[in-house]
Design an enzyme around this catalytic site. Structure first.
Site: not given
Length: 301
Positions: A163, A275, A243
Site C-alpha cells: 500500500s 486490498h 482493490d
C-alpha cells in the site's frame, strides 16, 4: 449551536479535517508489540534507533539459521497504512515480516517512519531513505548494528512494502538509482497493492503533503523519466481485483516496462481479493500463495 470549529472542511478516506484545522483519524490507534525471540520459528528481533531528530527507528529480524560464516540477503520493509496509520511494531507487520524472514532465510529491517498528521509527507519518504542509508552504512562491516555487520550481504538487498509502503519502496528504488546508495547492490523491489496516483485518494495525499506539485507529483504518480532510473534489477508488483488501487498498480507495471528501464518486472493479480487481504488472514490459501511468491522473489540470486 455547535461551534463552527466542529464543522468538517474535508472528509477523506482515512481522516476528517475540521474548520479549526485539527485532524481526526478514523483509525487512530495501532497497538504495538515488543520485539522478541520467537520459539516457534527461531526468528530473533530487536528494535534500534536510527535517528533521534527526526525520530526514525526500526525493528530488525534475524533468522534461526543466521551464521557469521554465511551472509544472508537483506530485506528493507516499509509498512502500509495510508501514510497516517500502522507501525512496523504492530503485531500484523511483525508477524508478516517474521514469516518472510523465517521462510526466505533473510535478514530484515522494518522501518518505523513518521506519519501524518504529526509529521506530514514527505517525512515518510525522508525517514525511510534515512533508514536505508543507515542500513548501507554497515556495508563495510563496521556500522553501529552488529546483526547487520555480521549477517547481511549488501550485494543482495531488497526493498518491499504494501500500500503506502509500496509507494515509498518505489521512491527508495528511484533514489538508489538516481542518487546512489554506496556499498549496496539493490537487487529487487516488491510492491504489494501499492498506492499510486489515479484514484479518489489523490487529494488526500496532496492534503497530507503540503509541499506538492499537484496531481502529477512524481512521488504519487511516477513519470517515465523516474521509472527509467529505478536502481534495482527486478520488480514484483501485486495487484488485487477488488482493490481500488488495482488500476494504478497495473498502470505502474505497464509504464515501467516501456520506460526504458533495463530491469525485469512481473505482475501478479490476486483475483477476487481486496486490498492487502494477506495481512488480515495470512493462513488463507491465496494469502499463503502471495507470501510464497514474495519469498521466492527475495530468495533468488
Amino acid at each position: 449551536m455547535a461551534s463552527s470549529d466542529s464543522e468538517t472542511t474535508h472528509k477523506f478516506h482515512f481522516f476528517d479535517v475540521y474548520k479549526d484545522g485539527h485532524v481526526v483519524l478514523h483509525r487512530p490507534f495501532t497497538e504495538k508489540i515488543p520485539a522478541y525471540d520467537d520459539p516457534l520459528t527461531g526468528v530473533r528481533s530487536k528494535d534500534v534507533i536510527i535517528s533521534s531528530d527526526p525520530p526514525v527507528s526500526a525493528r530488525i529480524f534475524l533468522p534461526k539459521s543466521a551464521d557469521p560464516t554465511q551472509k544472508l540477503p537483506l530485506l528493507f520493509y516499509v509498512h502500509g497504512g495510508g501514510f497516517c496509520m500502522q507501525s512496523a511494531f504492530s503485531a500484523q507487520y511483525h508477524d508478516f515480516v517474521k514469516t518472510i524472514v523465517a521462510e526466505a532465510n533473510v535478514v530484515a529491517v522494518s522501518v518505523e517512519y513518521g506519519l501524518f498528521p504529526t509529521r506530514p509527507i514527505p517525512a515518510c519518504y525522508e525517514d525511510s531513505w534515512a533508514g536505508l542509508q543507515w542500513v548501507a552504512s554497515h556495508s563495510n562491516g563496521n556500522g553501529p548494528e552488529p546483526w547487520l555487520n555480521d549477517h547481511a550481504d549488501f550485494q543482495r538487498v531488497y526493498v518491499g512494502g504494501d500500500s503506502a509502503g509500496g509507494n515509498i519502496s518505489h521512491t527508495l528504488a528511484f533514489r538508489a538509482g538516481s542518487i546512489g546508495l554506496p556499498g549496496v547492490k539493490l537487487v529487487g523491489a516488491v510492491l504489494v497493492h501499492p498506492y499510486f496516483g489515479g484514484t479518489e485518494d489523490d487529494h488526500m495525499w496532496l492534503y497530507m503533503c503540503p509541499t506538492n506539485s499537484g496531481l502529477e507529483d512524481p512521488r504519487m504518480k511516477p513519470n517515465a523519466g523516474d521509472l527509467a532510473k529505478l536502481g534495482c534489477e527486478r520488480v514484483l508488483v501485486f495487484v488485487a481485483e477488488k482493490d481500488h488501487l488495482m488500476d494504478p498498480g497495473k498502470r505502474y507495471y505497464e509504464e515501467l516496462k516501456k520506460s526504458g528501464w533495463a530491469g525485469s518486472v512481473e505482475i501478479v493479480e490476486n483475483l477476487g481479493e481486496e486490498h492487502c487481504f494477506h495481512l488480515f488472514n495470512p493462513k488463507y490459501e491465496k494469502a499463503v500463495d502471495l507470501i510464497k511468491k514474495f519469498i521466492s522473489f527475495v530468495k533468488q540470486d
